[in-house]
Design an enzyme around this catalytic site. Sequence first.
Site, PDB file in Angstrom:
ATOM      1  N   ASP A 135       0.832  -1.191   0.000  1.00 11.30           N
ATOM      2  CA  ASP A 135       0.000   0.000   0.000  1.00 11.30           C
ATOM      3  C   ASP A 135       0.875   1.253   0.000  1.00 11.30           C
ATOM      4  O   ASP A 135       1.863   1.337   0.737  1.00 11.30           O
ATOM      5  CB  ASP A 135      -0.899  -0.018   1.239  1.00 11.30           C
ATOM      6  CG  ASP A 135      -1.782   1.207   1.348  1.00 11.30           C
ATOM      7  OD1 ASP A 135      -2.662   1.374   0.485  1.00 11.30           O
ATOM      8  OD2 ASP A 135      -1.591   1.987   2.295  1.00 11.30           O
ATOM      9  N   GLU A 155       1.607  -0.567  -5.027  1.00 14.44           N
ATOM     10  CA  GLU A 155       0.672   0.509  -5.339  1.00 14.44           C
ATOM     11  C   GLU A 155       1.571   1.733  -5.515  1.00 14.44           C
ATOM     12  O   GLU A 155       2.042   2.306  -4.530  1.00 14.44           O
ATOM     13  CB  GLU A 155      -0.330   0.736  -4.223  1.00 14.44           C
ATOM     14  CG  GLU A 155      -1.324   1.838  -4.562  1.00 14.44           C
ATOM     15  CD  GLU A 155      -2.230   2.224  -3.389  1.00 14.44           C
ATOM     16  OE1 GLU A 155      -3.397   2.563  -3.637  1.00 14.44           O
ATOM     17  OE2 GLU A 155      -1.756   2.197  -2.240  1.00 14.44           O
TER      18      GLU A 155
END
Length: 704
Positions: free
Chosen positions: A342, A378
């Site tokens: 993330d 990401e």
Amino acid sequence: MQVWPGQAYPLGATYDGAGTNFAVFSEAARRIELCLLHDDGSETAVELRETDAFVRHAYLPGVMPGQRYGFRAHGPYAPERGQRCNSSKLLLDPYARAISGQIDWGEAVYGYPFGSPDRRNDLDSAPHTMSSVVVNPYFDWGNDRRPRTEYHHTVIYEAHVKGLTMTHPALPEELRGTYSALAHPAILEHLTELGVTALELMPVHQFVNDHRLVEMGLNNYWGYNTIGFFAPHNAYASWGDRGQQVLEFKSAVRALHEAGIEVILDVVYNHTAEGNHLGPTLSFRGLDNASYYRLADDRRYYMDTTGTGNSLLMRSPHVLQMIMDSLRYWVTEMHVDGFRFDLAATLARQFHEVDRLSSFFDLVQQDPVVSQVKLIAEPWDVGEGGYQVGNFPPLWTEWNGKYRDTVRDLWRGEPRTLAEFAGRLTGSSDLYQDDGRRPLASINFVTCHDGFTLRDLVSYNEKHNEANGEGNRDGESHNRSWNCGAEGDSDDLRILGLRDRQTRNFIATLMLSQGVPMLSHGDELGRTQHGNNNAYCQDSELAWVHWPEDRETDPLLAFTRAMARLRREHPVFRRRRFFHGRPVEGTHDELSDIAWFTPEGREMTRDDWGAAQARAMSVFLNGHAISEPGPRGERIYDDSFLLLFNASAEPKEFVVPVNHGRQWELVVDTALPEGVPQGTGAKVKAGDRLMLLDRSLTVLQRPA
């Protein structure tokens, strides 16, 4: 109680069958107490007197799995100097393998009295916070073997443990929303029939429900608020939270592996749940604030490139060690197959700017364990220069946000989209080829947990996040969505038909694109969040997958399965190398490996690509011109395909090119309610004219 010196490594609580070794790092604390917690609310404190390189440690014979514990750090509390030790706060072990309980929010879990952030708060937090748990590391993995699915055979399914399983009618009530539910035959059957090879789980590291959300009657449903990087989230366990969550998670992984499905974890190593300078003192802040967090010039405050209040200090050797130890633990002890990082751009901020040569990437590159699993970035954060799609090192794959945006733009009818779309369809060579990566570096997706579901993407122009309690100000406002003529629910059959067609267009495009496809859980079932594009706090049926009773006759599910099967059976859609745009040597085929045509059947020119209103084209994929060899060096041959895209608002006539195959069979037509012909498809000859409905996609197949 006997207290032996113990060892400084491994960090955390390590049970060896006769007792437990405890080790914790803190350079800031003058002394640290280990507190063994009892069910009557009392605690036994043991000072960790042995110190090696700022690691305090001790071995306690007879301390068994299930024992709850925490630390108290005695040291300076001087926020202006970045020091926040406070012995009245019971602290979680950063290396805890399991965490018990939840936070009972109140002033006691904060290091300061409310209203006076620079003063010290001496209320005892122990009755109000979570505790670490000693776990039993032994588990019978049986004959567990990692599937080790290569990227060109991979289909990723992003899912939430609770959201995927909470309403499934075949699951026992007591298992819904848990790790055990993932291992239930009904879930495994759905995933395998869908062609899924990798289950990407939204955060399962122990996370915290924010104080603000709890006061609003909401929850941190998504889980991007980690407090324990080694501990499976205890609320997803059906057996208990005194270490049972570890066994239950391992059992789920073993079952998924038996079904041939890899497990990828969505991990949040960019920040913690302790938030900004006004956040609670739960673990890292109280142990050694300045060693764990990026502090601003005024050391009372935190640098924040995550939008959550803090960022971990990625140039700290202790932070880097913790992250790498965590990653190795989940691979070696929990048998997971990869990670999706993330806000991964934050991990590259060794100083201020994003640096692809940062220490974190160096450590991953040379690690003999972590470097061998799937690593997905990401590739952005909210800091300056944080959008880094295409800029991660060669070992990594990336969520391709440019793929998502371009595919959405094409099908909603944006002008001047064809050229960019062609690049995304063929693997985004502009992003990945220059650093030696292949099309498989691109994780392609149209939707994910963050944003509209696929059904909402074709049903809403605007976000509708009123249920989040923020006046609809949260969430992305530019969604590249199109409601097909009405906002939200509609009983207009024309609009409903168009929405169904657009949904099939997106799924077909995803499965026909070079790269690695990723589906968002429930999109194959038409899941809706009724226009909420930021359901991070909606732990309810609004965000859970709804499983229709008649799903086996659901045309969208059948179409998604069919498209996944078409991709699986034909390597021309799963190329490991980029197209050359010319004939391939050694294939004895004079045709190029790829060719682009106007609807009139002539090859595209520069003017055709740049035409503002051009929203239709055909692409020829030559199954006889696949340049990469098979696993034993053999030549790969496949059928050839002609993909016809009509993203315009009117029906359009297409001419089948005359020099690229004499006869074709219709295998996909998104204008059909079922999306694929029933039985044998229509036969089409070179030079034939096909009328494609507005906003539809047709696939023609020519046998090898």
